[in-house]
Write a protein that holds these residues in place. Structure first.
Motif, short mmCIF file in Angstrom:
data_model
loop_
_atom_site.label_atom_id
_atom_site.label_comp_id
_atom_site.label_asym_id
_atom_site.label_seq_id
_atom_site.Cartn_x
_atom_site.Cartn_y
_atom_site.Cartn_z
N LYS A 207 6.67 -30.69 -13.99
CA LYS A 207 6.02 -30.14 -12.85
C LYS A 207 4.51 -29.92 -13.09
O LYS A 207 4.37 -29.13 -14.08
N THR A 208 3.64 -29.96 -12.39
CA THR A 208 2.28 -29.37 -12.28
C THR A 208 1.79 -28.70 -11.16
O THR A 208 2.41 -28.74 -10.32
N GLY A 209 0.60 -28.12 -11.24
CA GLY A 209 0.21 -27.27 -10.15
C GLY A 209 0.32 -25.68 -10.30
O GLY A 209 0.38 -25.41 -11.51
N ILE A 210 0.38 -24.99 -9.21
CA ILE A 210 0.23 -23.41 -9.44
C ILE A 210 1.74 -22.93 -9.17
O ILE A 210 2.11 -23.44 -8.29
N PHE A 211 2.19 -21.98 -10.02
CA PHE A 211 3.76 -21.67 -9.89
C PHE A 211 3.39 -20.10 -10.07
O PHE A 211 2.97 -19.54 -10.86
N HIS A 212 4.20 -19.42 -9.02
CA HIS A 212 4.40 -17.74 -8.97
C HIS A 212 5.80 -17.50 -9.58
O HIS A 212 6.80 -17.72 -8.90
N LEU A 213 5.84 -17.02 -10.80
CA LEU A 213 7.09 -16.86 -11.59
C LEU A 213 7.65 -15.46 -11.52
O LEU A 213 7.25 -14.65 -12.49
N GLY A 214 7.77 -14.88 -10.32
CA GLY A 214 8.26 -13.47 -10.37
C GLY A 214 9.60 -13.40 -9.55
O GLY A 214 10.14 -14.31 -9.25
N SER A 215 10.10 -12.00 -9.50
CA SER A 215 11.22 -11.65 -8.80
C SER A 215 10.97 -12.16 -7.17
O SER A 215 9.92 -11.97 -6.78
N LYS A 216 11.96 -12.50 -6.60
CA LYS A 216 11.62 -13.07 -5.10
C LYS A 216 11.62 -11.63 -4.32
O LYS A 216 11.29 -11.86 -2.90
N ASP A 217 11.88 -10.58 -4.76
CA ASP A 217 11.62 -9.20 -4.14
C ASP A 217 10.63 -8.38 -4.49
O ASP A 217 10.30 -8.41 -5.58
N LEU A 218 10.32 -7.51 -3.80
CA LEU A 218 9.05 -6.48 -4.35
C LEU A 218 10.05 -4.94 -4.45
O LEU A 218 10.97 -4.56 -3.89
N VAL A 219 9.34 -4.15 -5.29
CA VAL A 219 9.76 -2.77 -5.56
C VAL A 219 8.36 -1.85 -5.92
O VAL A 219 7.54 -2.33 -6.32
N HIS A 220 8.76 -0.62 -5.41
CA HIS A 220 7.55 0.43 -6.02
C HIS A 220 7.83 0.53 -7.61
O HIS A 220 8.81 0.55 -8.23
N HIS A 221 6.68 0.46 -8.16
CA HIS A 221 6.59 0.54 -9.50
C HIS A 221 7.42 1.96 -10.06
O HIS A 221 8.41 1.87 -11.13
N GLU A 222 7.25 3.01 -9.39
CA GLU A 222 8.03 4.18 -9.81
C GLU A 222 9.51 4.23 -9.62
O GLU A 222 10.10 4.44 -10.60
N ASP A 223 9.92 3.57 -8.65
CA ASP A 223 11.42 3.33 -8.30
C ASP A 223 11.90 2.19 -9.44
O ASP A 223 12.93 2.67 -10.07
N PHE A 224 11.13 1.36 -9.81
CA PHE A 224 11.56 0.38 -11.00
C PHE A 224 11.70 1.04 -12.17
O PHE A 224 12.77 0.94 -12.76
N ILE A 225 10.67 1.75 -12.44
CA ILE A 225 10.67 2.50 -14.01
C ILE A 225 11.73 3.49 -14.12
O ILE A 225 12.35 3.58 -14.89
N LYS A 226 11.69 4.31 -12.96
CA LYS A 226 12.93 5.31 -13.14
C LYS A 226 14.40 4.64 -13.28
O LYS A 226 15.10 5.08 -14.02
N GLU A 227 14.57 3.48 -12.66
CA GLU A 227 15.99 2.86 -12.54
C GLU A 227 16.01 2.18 -14.24
O GLU A 227 17.34 2.40 -14.60
N VAL A 228 15.01 1.75 -14.78
CA VAL A 228 15.04 1.33 -15.97
C VAL A 228 15.43 2.21 -16.96
O VAL A 228 16.12 2.21 -17.75
N VAL A 229 14.90 3.46 -16.41
CA VAL A 229 14.92 4.62 -17.70
C VAL A 229 16.39 5.10 -17.68
O VAL A 229 17.05 5.53 -18.76
N GLU A 230 17.07 4.84 -16.51
CA GLU A 230 18.37 5.55 -16.35
C GLU A 230 19.24 4.55 -17.02
O GLU A 230 20.27 4.82 -17.51
N ARG A 231 18.72 3.11 -17.22
CA ARG A 231 19.70 2.13 -18.00
C ARG A 231 19.77 2.39 -19.30
O ARG A 231 20.59 1.96 -20.11
N ILE A 232 18.57 2.84 -19.97
CA ILE A 232 18.16 2.86 -21.25
C ILE A 232 19.05 4.07 -21.82
O ILE A 232 19.60 4.03 -22.83
N GLY A 233 19.45 5.13 -21.01
CA GLY A 233 20.27 6.15 -21.36
C GLY A 233 19.92 7.52 -20.81
O GLY A 233 19.28 7.56 -19.88
#
Length: 282
Positions: free
Chosen positions: A211-237
């Motif tokens: 495949k060639t061309g331009i590809f956007h490789l991220g999650s198919k949905d969006l999230v606020h940075h603050e919410d995402f990081i807080k949930e990540v931290v909860e998973r860490i411990g």
């Protein structure tokens, strides 16, 4: 096509990963090396790379890329290099010359930052790039250089923030928590995310299917940075970290790359929640 370790091994597709010792480059190397004749470059000496016959030392600021390309003669180059901006531009100019003269395709790891000046909407593959950051402008400059080549010669892979257990971002968050330093969050930033596992599977698929061309490789949905990081931290411990909320603007702003023209198969798409659930601590 032969079998190696019970897997189909394509010895005809010789791959060179520039920046093969970095977080993303090394993850891509590990994903591809069982399927293709894969080589990588490293800059900082580490025993594991020095002893690996598939790795070559390459210092962008001092070494010309041509001798390495002539030696390996890759059919595919994956560029995941970091470092000196001027050296990156020169290296990619030389790669572009090599591509023009050889049967070779470049997969360039770009960034969502090529759109960091547009803040009102998510960005799609054919949107005009515009950046306010030096990093975003560097990626745009290299992208524009590559877009002048024949279409079948390049794939531009725009990637949002990359997480994953061994990722620099997760390591940094853990370090801040343990040292009681504040973890920065951007309450008004809406983004999509990825992790090393998913990104490497996507790169593998694109290379496999030529495949060639331009590809956007991220999650198919969006999230606020603050919410995402807080949930990540909860998973860490079970920590109670200090959050430093950074407001760059009073309104929501987007730094998200979504696909419109080049959507990947369902099994290669993921939600931000999957990245939190399966990959932060795996």
């Amino acid at each position: 096509m032969s079998k190696k370790g019970g897997k189909h091994y394509d010895s005809g597709k010789k791959i060179l990963i520039l920046g093969g010792s970095g977080f993303i480059g090394n993850a891509i190397y590990k994903e591809l090396c069982n399927y293709f004749d894969t080589y990588g470059t490293y800059y900082t000496a580490r025993k594991s790379f020095e002893k690996n016959q598939q790795f070559f030392r390459y210092d962008m600021t001092e070494d010309d890329i041509f001798p390495l390309l002539e030696k390996i003669q890759p059919r595919i180059i994956v560029s995941a290099v970091r470092g000196n901006f001027a050296a990156q531009i020169q290296a990619h100019q030389h790669i572009a010359e090599y591509l023009a003269q050889h049967d070779c395709t470049l997969y360039f790891i770009s960034s969502a930052n090529v759109f960091d000046a547009y803040s009102k909407y998510p960005s799609y593959e054919n949107d005009k790039t515009l950046s306010e950051s030096v990093y975003g402008r560097l990626k745009i400059r290299i992208e524009n250089m590559l877009l002048r080549l024949p279409k079948e010669k390049t794939a531009i892979l725009r990637v949002p923030m990359v997480f994953g257990n061994g990722s620099p971002r997760i390591k940094e968050i853990k370090k801040f928590i343990l040292e009681n330093e504040p973890v920065e969050v951007f309450p008004n930033l809406i983004l999509n995310v990825t992790n090393d596992d998913k990104l490497t599977q996507q790169v593998h698929y694109l290379i496999n299917r030529n495949k060639t061309g331009i590809f956007h490789l991220g999650s198919k949905d969006l999230v606020h940075h603050e919410d995402f990081i807080k949930e990540v931290v909860e998973r860490i411990g079970s920590f109670n970290p200090i959050y430093k909320r950074v407001f760059t603007t009073n309104e929501d702003r987007y730094l998200a790359v979504l696909p419109k023209d080049h959507k990947l198969p369902k099994n290669l798409q993921m939600s931000y929640q999957e990245i939190i659930d399966h990959h932060i601590l795996s």
